[in-house]
Design a protein around this motif. Sequence first.
Motif, PDB file in Angstrom:
ATOM      1  N   THR A  91       0.571 -16.477   0.580  1.00  0.00           N
ATOM      2  CA  THR A  91       0.940 -15.059   0.582  1.00  0.00           C
ATOM      3  C   THR A  91       0.636 -14.344  -0.711  1.00  0.00           C
ATOM      4  O   THR A  91       0.521 -13.136  -0.730  1.00  0.00           O
ATOM      5  N   GLU A  94       4.921  -3.270  -5.588  1.00  0.00           N
ATOM      6  CA  GLU A  94       6.064  -3.466  -4.697  1.00  0.00           C
ATOM      7  C   GLU A  94       6.151  -4.909  -4.186  1.00  0.00           C
ATOM      8  O   GLU A  94       7.246  -5.404  -3.921  1.00  0.00           O
ATOM      9  N   TYR A 149      -6.825  -7.445   0.705  1.00  0.00           N
ATOM     10  CA  TYR A 149      -5.881  -6.502   1.328  1.00  0.00           C
ATOM     11  C   TYR A 149      -5.454  -5.373   0.394  1.00  0.00           C
ATOM     12  O   TYR A 149      -5.125  -4.284   0.847  1.00  0.00           O
ATOM     13  N   MET A 207      -8.277  -1.961  -0.740  1.00  0.00           N
ATOM     14  CA  MET A 207      -8.884  -1.123   0.290  1.00  0.00           C
ATOM     15  C   MET A 207      -9.345   0.235  -0.243  1.00  0.00           C
ATOM     16  O   MET A 207     -10.199   0.877   0.357  1.00  0.00           O
ATOM     17  N   ASN A 227      -1.605 -16.160   9.587  1.00  0.00           N
ATOM     18  CA  ASN A 227      -2.522 -17.030   8.840  1.00  0.00           C
ATOM     19  C   ASN A 227      -4.002 -16.764   9.144  1.00  0.00           C
ATOM     20  O   ASN A 227      -4.820 -17.660   9.042  1.00  0.00           O
ATOM     21  N   THR A 239      -7.120 -13.403   8.883  1.00  0.00           N
ATOM     22  CA  THR A 239      -7.275 -12.175   8.099  1.00  0.00           C
ATOM     23  C   THR A 239      -6.817 -10.929   8.819  1.00  0.00           C
ATOM     24  O   THR A 239      -6.556  -9.926   8.193  1.00  0.00           O
ATOM     25  N   SER A 240      -6.737 -10.963  10.142  1.00  0.00           N
ATOM     26  CA  SER A 240      -6.193  -9.769  10.789  1.00  0.00           C
ATOM     27  C   SER A 240      -4.712  -9.639  10.448  1.00  0.00           C
ATOM     28  O   SER A 240      -4.138  -8.572  10.549  1.00  0.00           O
ATOM     29  N   GLY A 241      -4.106 -10.745  10.047  1.00  0.00           N
ATOM     30  CA  GLY A 241      -2.739 -10.709   9.537  1.00  0.00           C
ATOM     31  C   GLY A 241      -1.660 -10.820  10.588  1.00  0.00           C
ATOM     32  O   GLY A 241      -0.478 -10.770  10.259  1.00  0.00           O
ATOM     33  N   PHE A 273      -5.275   2.208   4.395  1.00  0.00           N
ATOM     34  CA  PHE A 273      -5.845   0.888   4.131  1.00  0.00           C
ATOM     35  C   PHE A 273      -6.126   0.153   5.441  1.00  0.00           C
ATOM     36  O   PHE A 273      -7.142  -0.506   5.603  1.00  0.00           O
ATOM     37  N   VAL A 332      -9.729  -1.209   6.712  1.00  0.00           N
ATOM     38  CA  VAL A 332     -10.008  -2.579   7.161  1.00  0.00           C
ATOM     39  C   VAL A 332     -10.807  -2.511   8.453  1.00  0.00           C
ATOM     40  O   VAL A 332     -11.837  -3.166   8.617  1.00  0.00           O
ATOM     41  N   ALA A 354      11.110 -14.023   1.980  1.00  0.00           N
ATOM     42  CA  ALA A 354       9.920 -14.010   1.118  1.00  0.00           C
ATOM     43  C   ALA A 354      10.165 -14.791  -0.165  1.00  0.00           C
ATOM     44  O   ALA A 354       9.318 -15.567  -0.605  1.00  0.00           O
ATOM     45  N   ILE A 391       6.255 -16.394   1.956  1.00  0.00           N
ATOM     46  CA  ILE A 391       5.468 -15.507   2.822  1.00  0.00           C
ATOM     47  C   ILE A 391       6.113 -14.126   2.855  1.00  0.00           C
ATOM     48  O   ILE A 391       7.312 -14.002   3.091  1.00  0.00           O
ATOM     49  N   LEU A 392       5.318 -13.093   2.624  1.00  0.00           N
ATOM     50  CA  LEU A 392       5.814 -11.729   2.708  1.00  0.00           C
ATOM     51  C   LEU A 392       5.675 -11.269   4.160  1.00  0.00           C
ATOM     52  O   LEU A 392       4.569 -10.996   4.613  1.00  0.00           O
ATOM     53  N   TYR A 434       1.507  -7.074   4.223  1.00  0.00           N
ATOM     54  CA  TYR A 434       0.693  -6.484   3.157  1.00  0.00           C
ATOM     55  C   TYR A 434       0.478  -4.985   3.316  1.00  0.00           C
ATOM     56  O   TYR A 434       0.322  -4.269   2.340  1.00  0.00           O
ATOM     57  N   PHE A 435       0.414  -4.538   4.561  1.00  0.00           N
ATOM     58  CA  PHE A 435       0.111  -3.124   4.781  1.00  0.00           C
ATOM     59  C   PHE A 435       1.381  -2.314   5.048  1.00  0.00           C
ATOM     60  O   PHE A 435       1.324  -1.212   5.561  1.00  0.00           O
ATOM     61  N   MET A 462       3.809  -1.965   2.553  1.00  0.00           N
ATOM     62  CA  MET A 462       4.501  -1.913   1.268  1.00  0.00           C
ATOM     63  C   MET A 462       5.179  -0.577   1.007  1.00  0.00           C
ATOM     64  O   MET A 462       6.102  -0.500   0.195  1.00  0.00           O
ATOM     65  N   TYR A 463       4.776   0.476   1.708  1.00  0.00           N
ATOM     66  CA  TYR A 463       5.520   1.740   1.625  1.00  0.00           C
ATOM     67  C   TYR A 463       6.961   1.504   2.054  1.00  0.00           C
ATOM     68  O   TYR A 463       7.909   1.966   1.420  1.00  0.00           O
ATOM     69  N   TYR A 472       8.546  -1.402   2.180  1.00  0.00           N
ATOM     70  CA  TYR A 472       9.206  -2.269   1.200  1.00  0.00           C
ATOM     71  C   TYR A 472       9.607  -1.472  -0.042  1.00  0.00           C
ATOM     72  O   TYR A 472      10.659  -1.699  -0.632  1.00  0.00           O
ATOM     73  N   GLU A 473       8.726  -0.548  -0.454  1.00  0.00           N
ATOM     74  CA  GLU A 473       9.039   0.271  -1.626  1.00  0.00           C
ATOM     75  C   GLU A 473      10.319   1.070  -1.404  1.00  0.00           C
ATOM     76  O   GLU A 473      11.195   1.112  -2.259  1.00  0.00           O
TER      77      GLU A 473
END
Lengths: 456, 456
Positions: A111, A176, A421, A424, B109, B111-113, B173, B177, B378, B383-384, B421-422, B424-425, B427-428
């Motif tokens: 991660t 973050e 990631y 971007m 696991n 890349t598409s996540g 982002f 992708v 996490a 793992i996030l 990963y995408f 984080m807004y 999470y922020e």
Amino acid sequence: MNKEIPYKIYLEESELPRQWYNVRADMKNKPAPLLNPATLKPMTFEDLRPVFCDELVRQELDDTTPYIDIPQEILDFYKMYRPAPLVRAYCLEKKLDTPAHIYYKFEGNNTSGSHKLNSAIAQAYYAKKQGLTGVTTETGAGQWGTALSMACAYLGLDCQVYMVKCSYEQKPFRREVMRTYGAKVTPSPSETTEVGRKILAEHPGTSGSLGCAISEAVEAATHQEGYRYVLGSVLNQVLLHQTIIGLETKAAMDKYGIVPDVIIGCAGGGSNLGGLISPFMGEKLRGERDYRFIAVEPASCPSFTRGKFAYDYCDTGMVCPLAKMYTLGSGFIPSANHAGGLRYHGMSSVLSQLYHDGLMEAISVEQTSVFQAAEQFARVEGILPAPESSHAIKVAIDEALKCRETGEAKTILFGLTGTGYFDMYAYEKFNNGEMTDYIPTDEDLKPGFDGLPHVE
Amino acid sequence: MNKEIPYKIYLEESELPRQWYNVRADMKNKPAPLLNPATLKPMTFEDLRPVFCDELVRQELDDTTPYIDIPQEILDFYKMYRPAPLVRAYCLEKKLDTPAHIYYKFEGNNTSGSHKLNSAIAQAYYAKKQGLTGVTTETGAGQWGTALSMACAYLGLDCQVYMVKCSYEQKPFRREVMRTYGAKVTPSPSETTEVGRKILAEHPGTSGSLGCAISEAVEAATHQEGYRYVLGSVLNQVLLHQTIIGLETKAAMDKYGIVPDVIIGCAGGGSNLGGLISPFMGEKLRGERDYRFIAVEPASCPSFTRGKFAYDYCDTGMVCPLAKMYTLGSGFIPSANHAGGLRYHGMSSVLSQLYHDGLMEAISVEQTSVFQAAEQFARVEGILPAPESSHAIKVAIDEALKCRETGEAKTILFGLTGTGYFDMYAYEKFNNGEMTDYIPTDEDLKPGFDGLPHVE
């Protein structure tokens, strides 16, 4: 498709490396020692212990022990995400219509998203074992800070990250992630350190630099009881930990009787490249087998291909020891045009010595060609690569295309250090056709060289 | 640490599933058929083929064949990222001080996540095999669009994604992708479709919705020669493809003699949950073994726990067939307060029927508690997690804490559908203490229910 070699070669738990390999032990010309910036004498154990954990100082200075046991606790952590897959790039080979066999070791499979975790957990572990409260560090692109935050969260260590101010603002998601893992993230330069206040006074509007963040992190470590400083690349200790990459790769290849002809890695400070090539370089140094090694660096920050092999400062504040390395000078500022990492002015002393001795090649590549390679790779191999890693992809593709011309079925191995990631913005620029290249002129490089210290 | 069960249980290539499992074959009460919105009669093969690929229509309508062969080309693609790891959450167990054994199947696991790739490659494959030029789809949070773009890039299919306008702007982002993988991404509602133009004329400032993007994507598919529409969740065919998750999980658990007491998954449209539980549910339906199943949904979009079991429209434009499902009504708009996916008003017909028949439980959880669980996870497991996945984490932790009280060593299994990963807004917001909870009142739900079609 070759039926015998699977897409991904995984090692069994019993086949995993239990020791790191210290390539310095097999080097005839050892890398030059770090020098004390005050006395210009080689740094001793006592000189380094206020900054680094004791065990890491020992690893930094040890250039004779070939194998160093990986503590069980670190092996246990590695098990959470290792072995990293060694992938046969069947789809890329087919797309390129090349007789070459292409393999990549994928380190973005955790991660933190990059290989940095391999050393982060080791450094955090030794800090914890020494009974410390926490560690400080700097981060630019953010991969190292992310990895360290994760390792510290796992071990219950405090983690203070000085993040280059422009990254702090332009990469809020990286910031973050670190905060989610519990790290304290400070934009650098900051008011929290003397060196930060000094820089802010002199350059009020500065958006910071890696060299400046290093200076702040070192000061923060040495001014707090129970803290030490940790660094994600360049140092001997970091290359040592990263040899887990090369050792796994070699074990997997040996298992299937694969011998790479050429081994390619991107080079910023050198931790991934050094880790990947070390076990193979060891064979070359001992005269057991020959390999071609290629370091790939950005044309915008060409430490190997246009730098000088000289002692230089590792940081802007000049609080760190001097290291002998290929360098553009600590005053060199990479163009803001350049996306991603690999922006460090210097290079690992180990790799610098190997390059100086003609044991390794280096190539510099331009940004748009790197993103073209990245996109081509993503579309067929499915992995969205980090811009840093894509430097290696670019040269691996070039080598494979040469094989198409010559008809040679060479075996190409490259290091895929991480995922893109958090890059971007750069991909967006590329997708919109707005990305440009930048190659510094000799005039651009002059100030960095002029600032090199005068050390014999 | 238990010496016998490794952190990650991987299956050998020879142990991988080669067929999907169709749980409908073992259901006594079959899910109700899709209805033609014009005639209110069950949709036939001929009704569906202008919209979906022929083979996918067959899969959609087949409720009797228990096992369906996975084509070799899809198996080859799966090998690039599967088997997905089944992880024993040793670190989380230790942190919670629970006697429970916690396992999670990690689908982030690749890349598409997320798990979406399992069905994306299948749907793209059947489109390619039918000789089509391309596919259209919609995406909200962006995981499905990313997965489909990747699958289409791999197969050389054109991919047109209608992305809910607010996501297009707030998740640039994700958009990039998809573009990097070569997809054409259009913010929805758009001027490119009749339904889009109509919606824009009625609501000039609208930021779009998933239901609206579905309507546009369906229209785009049916108005272009050689195109079909694909969907990332809800449908029977999607659940079928996603059973690869549960089949691998069950094979890995059987290999070590592990039997889960409770199986937990987050539920938006139901593709991950259905895929994870299907093979276990099959045993329950056949009377071979009993399990507890828990669907976890956001309190802000509570289809199972507060919805009605009724026929409803799948999209806003009402161009799609009617499905019988637990629904809040196609007019229900989830609060903008809610981060991440799981915002769909309805639910898979298969899961709806199973829930209706008392074979599965459902729980709704609030957003801040979900992010608390995500952060806790996490920090110890490294793992996030995606916000969607974290709904399952929250309930798994709650179950493990109950075990601490009772002293029971239950075996808990949950699906970890992807990485964050995408996100984080979100999470922020959470990190800054700015995240709030929202539970719709009965009054808030009324308009959605009032808009339900009147179908017997």
